[in-house]
Enzyme design. Structure first.
Site, PDB file in Angstrom:
ATOM      1  N   LYS A  25       0.824  -1.216   0.000  1.00 28.11           N
ATOM      2  CA  LYS A  25       0.000   0.000   0.000  1.00 28.11           C
ATOM      3  C   LYS A  25       0.854   1.260   0.000  1.00 28.11           C
ATOM      4  O   LYS A  25       0.494   2.250  -0.637  1.00 28.11           O
ATOM      5  CB  LYS A  25      -0.946   0.010   1.193  1.00 28.11           C
ATOM      6  CG  LYS A  25      -0.311   0.306   2.537  1.00 28.11           C
ATOM      7  CD  LYS A  25      -1.347   0.464   3.622  1.00 28.11           C
ATOM      8  CE  LYS A  25      -0.693   0.738   4.968  1.00 28.11           C
ATOM      9  NZ  LYS A  25       0.014   2.022   5.012  1.00 28.11           N
ATOM     10  N   THR A  26       1.990   1.234   0.699  1.00 33.79           N
ATOM     11  CA  THR A  26       2.839   2.427   0.735  1.00 33.79           C
ATOM     12  C   THR A  26       3.382   2.736  -0.651  1.00 33.79           C
ATOM     13  O   THR A  26       3.428   3.895  -1.071  1.00 33.79           O
ATOM     14  CB  THR A  26       3.998   2.236   1.730  1.00 33.79           C
ATOM     15  OG1 THR A  26       3.464   1.943   3.027  1.00 33.79           O
ATOM     16  CG2 THR A  26       4.857   3.485   1.811  1.00 33.79           C
ATOM     17  N   ASP A  49      -3.749   7.928   4.345  1.00 36.25           N
ATOM     18  CA  ASP A  49      -3.237   6.594   4.660  1.00 36.25           C
ATOM     19  C   ASP A  49      -3.920   6.077   5.924  1.00 36.25           C
ATOM     20  O   ASP A  49      -4.346   6.853   6.779  1.00 36.25           O
ATOM     21  CB  ASP A  49      -1.722   6.680   4.875  1.00 36.25           C
ATOM     22  CG  ASP A  49      -1.063   5.312   4.927  1.00 36.25           C
ATOM     23  OD1 ASP A  49      -1.686   4.324   4.487  1.00 36.25           O
ATOM     24  OD2 ASP A  49       0.092   5.232   5.395  1.00 36.25           O
ATOM     25  N   GLU A  50      -4.043   4.753   6.055  1.00 38.15           N
ATOM     26  CA  GLU A  50      -4.619   4.113   7.248  1.00 38.15           C
ATOM     27  C   GLU A  50      -5.984   4.726   7.599  1.00 38.15           C
ATOM     28  O   GLU A  50      -6.251   5.091   8.743  1.00 38.15           O
ATOM     29  CB  GLU A  50      -3.657   4.250   8.441  1.00 38.15           C
ATOM     30  CG  GLU A  50      -2.265   3.712   8.207  1.00 38.15           C
ATOM     31  CD  GLU A  50      -2.191   2.195   8.180  1.00 38.15           C
ATOM     32  OE1 GLU A  50      -3.256   1.552   8.166  1.00 38.15           O
ATOM     33  OE2 GLU A  50      -1.071   1.655   8.169  1.00 38.15           O
ATOM     34  N   GLN A  88      -7.636  -4.307   9.876  1.00 39.09           N
ATOM     35  CA  GLN A  88      -6.596  -3.840  10.782  1.00 39.09           C
ATOM     36  C   GLN A  88      -7.049  -2.619  11.582  1.00 39.09           C
ATOM     37  O   GLN A  88      -6.229  -1.838  12.053  1.00 39.09           O
ATOM     38  CB  GLN A  88      -5.324  -3.519  10.003  1.00 39.09           C
ATOM     39  CG  GLN A  88      -4.722  -4.739   9.311  1.00 39.09           C
ATOM     40  CD  GLN A  88      -3.400  -4.431   8.642  1.00 39.09           C
ATOM     41  OE1 GLN A  88      -2.419  -4.100   9.301  1.00 39.09           O
ATOM     42  NE2 GLN A  88      -3.359  -4.542   7.324  1.00 39.09           N
ATOM     43  N   ARG A 105       2.159  -9.602  10.981  1.00 41.93           N
ATOM     44  CA  ARG A 105       3.454  -8.919  11.112  1.00 41.93           C
ATOM     45  C   ARG A 105       4.587  -9.830  10.670  1.00 41.93           C
ATOM     46  O   ARG A 105       5.698  -9.367  10.405  1.00 41.93           O
ATOM     47  CB  ARG A 105       3.731  -8.513  12.575  1.00 41.93           C
ATOM     48  CG  ARG A 105       2.762  -7.532  13.231  1.00 41.93           C
ATOM     49  CD  ARG A 105       2.478  -6.314  12.394  1.00 41.93           C
ATOM     50  NE  ARG A 105       1.326  -6.548  11.557  1.00 41.93           N
ATOM     51  CZ  ARG A 105       1.065  -5.879  10.431  1.00 41.93           C
ATOM     52  NH1 ARG A 105       1.900  -4.977   9.993  1.00 41.93           N
ATOM     53  NH2 ARG A 105      -0.017  -6.138   9.720  1.00 41.93           N
TER      54      ARG A 105
END
Length: 760
Positions: free
Chosen positions: A32-33, A224-225, A255, A618
């Site tokens: 995504k980044t 973002d997020e 998330q 993670r």
């Protein structure tokens, strides 16, 4: 280089289609980044001016890394002109320009959490209230929740539901504390973290011309997020995007784990309703983890009902199964984890910084620390005392804050006593009382009133005058010399460095080292060309810029080089956004993970499941889960069941059965035995221990008698209003709008509630 060639088909589509609302659902490890970064770079290649792009993140680290990547693609000078940063950093910058509209000085101070608690504590003391009842941390939390819901002090004290909730919590005067706290912040020319978002909303609500200016300026908005946004952040973004709807949000509802901070999963779930004509892009390929890890995470999260369905996959190798460590005691669990880490580090030649121990609560870290020390394994605790929380660092920063804003009473109280000037607490309390009566800051009051009117002896007055003269002299230099030179002057001329050098004790040597490190950090900040304003001829990096940077730092920004190659110990909440080759998820037991406070609320249980999903994803190479069959609780040994979440993962992904060979396909019942197979999300067990709930004196009422409009109290969520009741017992549910926790759905068979007020 054509960076679009590096993207998958769906990633490329998400990058190049930028003229309509876009929802990018990005699974864990899905790049995504990169997509967000390349979308911005692509915008700039299409001749969009960088100042028309607003990119909002949740950490300074994410913003910095994205800006560096964009700079490598389109040039550092172009990237520097982007409006990119955390919500708090970006809107602090805007509020600096618009401060006068809101009645604040341009040089307003930003209070961090420590400053806020300290001021709340001062308010409680000034009002003569009992700190054991009005705990500063609890009061600060209630004020923060209110601000994140855009409720100011005047609205707080006028809200009947909030007042009822405070009364039910035995803190009926919280609203009065909030009122005094708000007034003191105003007098000090200070905003706390929550004020940055609250006041941005006030600015856009009360000054339409300001909203028109910034919504015209920010023609392309990227967030973002997005699943982590709270109500205040959601509303800011919606207002700014209203004229053009050129908004792109990236996030993963799976998330969403920060409801306790005010994050609302509804923001991402309802994006399609807010922005008709939107396009959706699903990033489902996980580039981080093995197939086993991805598939196990999928089998867990599919149990949640509130979600944007997706099917993540990995093209990596199948990888190792999930490793299960079953211990009899919590001490044995920590020893088994440390031993496994020792084997992993040496047998697989794994760097320590590729290994993490995750736990549900900070209190669990102690035993793992002891076990790591016994094994001589290097480790670091993530989320411990920050460099900027050190007393000596805060002492010098208080001087810098006072230089920029002499009305900052919190900084005044700290700086005037460091180093010792012989000005006692009694004298400062008299000055503070006089300031309160005058409606001014302590600094202003001292300069305006004769010492006798304040109740100060001549010797004390002389010392205070010398201190105020020093601050005035240093303040006059703030735009003449850079932040490092000014900080050095302050450290020397205040006598602080001289005091630390007076005695050669180990404590003072350590404190002096921290002061030196602070000055080094300021020097590095001044030498970084990115911190000079490219639009101004005078590229001097001021102390005001440095203070704003420090006030908005996170733990990730404070990591030191010597901490880089160590095993990381952290909560799962802190691990979000990070990745490690080997992840140990510990304490996987009922009432611990999931938390015992979550099991009677469908929403809370689903958030706990998302939290475990975050923990699993993670890992790049292997996940290890551990649990203990017994654990100390309040001085007594209690038996534990393995977490229901372990049962929800397909057993084929484990290296051995979690619940034993005889328990396959079955769920634990109330006594820990295994019975018939039942849908997992309907098995909600009450927690028997009132002590664990923190409500030993709570007496629940008759849940089946609930009706819409009633005000009720829940033993964890506090006061709320019943929005509706569905079904019949034993499956009846109540939908409740809680004052502090938002809307929750409670299964009445297990909910511990009592009726406060019948509907009008």
């Amino acid at each position: 280089m054509n960076f679009l060639d590096e993207l998958s088909d769906v990633q490329r589509e998400a990058v190049i289609n930028y003229q309509q609302p876009s929802l990018i659902i990005a699974g864990a490890g899905s790049g995504k980044t990169r997509v967000l970064t390349y979308r911005i770079a692509y915008l700039l290649q299409q001749d969009v001016r960088p100042q028309h792009v607003l990119a909002l993140t949740f950490t300074n680290k994410a913003a910095r890394e994205m800006k560096e990547r964009i700079g490598a693609l389109v040039g550092a000078d172009v990237a520097r002109r982007l409006w990119m940063g955390t919500f708090h950093a970006v809107f602090a910058r805007i509020l600096r320009s618009e401060a006068e509209r809101l009645g604040y000085p341009q040089s307003f101070t930003i209070y961090d959490a420590g400053d806020s608690r300290s001021l709340v504590k001062a308010c409680i003391k000034e009002m003569g209230l009992d700190e054991k009842i009005y705990k500063p941390g609890n009061v600060s939390g209630r004020i923060s929740v209110a601000k994140n819901n855009l409720i100011r002090a005047g609205e707080y004290v006028g809200n009947a539901q909030i007042i009822a909730a405070d009364a039910a919590s035995r803190m009926p005067l919280t609203g009065d504390i909030y009122t005094l706290y708000e007034r003191k912040c105003r007098l000090a020319g200070a905003m706390d973290f929550d004020d940055l978002l609250l006041n941005a909303n006030v600015l856009f609500r009360d000054f339409p011309e300001a909203l028109a200016h910034y919504s015209s300026l920010f023609r392309y908005i990227l967030v973002d997020e997005y699943q982590d946004t709270n109500y205040a952040q959601y509303l800011i973004v919606k207002k700014l995007a209203q004229p053009h709807h050129n908004i792109c949000v990236v996030g993963d509802d799976a998330q969403s784990i920060y409801a306790f901070r005010g994050a609302r999963i509804e923001n991402i779930l309802n994006f399609r309703n807010d922005y008709p004509g939107y396009r959706e892009y699903r990033l489902e390929e996980n580039y981080r983890s093995t197939q086993t890890i991805v598939n196990a995470a999928n089998s867990l999260i599919e149990k949640n009902s509130r979600q944007l369905r997706k099917k993540c996959f990995s093209r990596a190798e199948a990888g190792e199964p999930i490793n299960v460590l079953s211990a009899f005691t919590e001490q044995e669990e920590s020893f088994m984890v440390a031993s496994s880490i020792f084997d992993t580090a040496y047998n697989k030649q794994t760097p320590y910084n590729e290994i993490a121990i995750l736990y549900r609560t900070n209190a669990q870290s102690r035993l793992f620390e002891e076990a790591m020390r016994k094994k001589n394994l290097p480790y670091k605790i993530y989320g411990g005392m920050s460099f900027y929380q050190r007393a000596e660092v805060r002492d010098l920063l208080a001087y810098l804050r006072l230089i920029v804003n002499p009305n900052d009473d919190e900084a005044f109280r700290r700086a005037v006593q460091t180093p010792s000037r012989g000005i006692g607490i009694t004298s400062l309390e008299r000055l503070q009382a006089a300031a309160g009566a005058e409606g001014k800051s302590m600094y202003e009051t001292f300069l305006a009133l004769p010492p006798a009117a304040i109740g100060l002896r001549p010797q004390i007055s002389q010392k205070l005058q010398a201190f105020c003269d020093l601050i005035a002299e240093l303040s006059s230099l703030q735009f003449a010399i850079d932040a490092h030179e000014l900080a050095t002057e302050a450290a020397k001329r205040s006598g602080y460095i001289a005091e630390l050098k007076e005695t050669n004790s180990m404590e003072n040597i350590t404190r002096l080292e921290y002061v030196e490190e602070l000055l080094n950090s300021i020097k590095g900040f001044c030498d970084n060309p990115d911190n000079a304003n490219p639009d101004e001829e005078n590229r001097l990096v001021t102390v005001r810029q440095y203070l704003e940077n420090v006030s908005l730092l996170t733990d990730m920004d404070n990591e030191k080089e010597e901490d880089r190659n160590k095993v990381t110990l952290m909560t799962v909440h802190s691990a979000k956004g990070l990745e490690f080759s080997y992840v140990y998820i510990t304490g996987m037991e009922e009432t611990l993970f999931p938390s015992g406070l979550s099991v009677d609320s469908l929403e809370a249980l689903e958030e706990e499941r998302r939290l475990f999903y975050v923990a699993i994803t993670r890992a790049k190479r292997r996940v290890t889960v551990s649990f203990s069959k017994t654990r100390y609780r309040w001085g007594e040994t209690v038996s534990n069941r393995p977490s229901r979440f372990l049962h929800e993962i397909d057993e084929s992904y484990f290296n051995k059965p979690v619940f034993g060979e005889t328990a396959k396909g079955k769920l634990p019942d109330e006594k820990g035995a295994f019975g018939r197979k039942t849908p997992v999300r309907t098995v909600l067990k009450p927690v028997k221990s009132a002590v664990l709930r923190g409500a030993a004196d709570f007496t629940p009422g008759d849940s089946p008698k609930l009706a819409a409009g009633m005000i009720i109290e829940h033993d964890r969520f506090g006061a709320g209003t019943v929005a509706g009741v569905e079904g019949v017992m034993p499956g009846a549910k109540a939908i409740v709008d809680f004052d502090d926790y938002g809307r929750k759905t409670l299964l009445l068979q297990y909910a511990r509630i009592k009726i406060i007020k019948q509907p009008v």
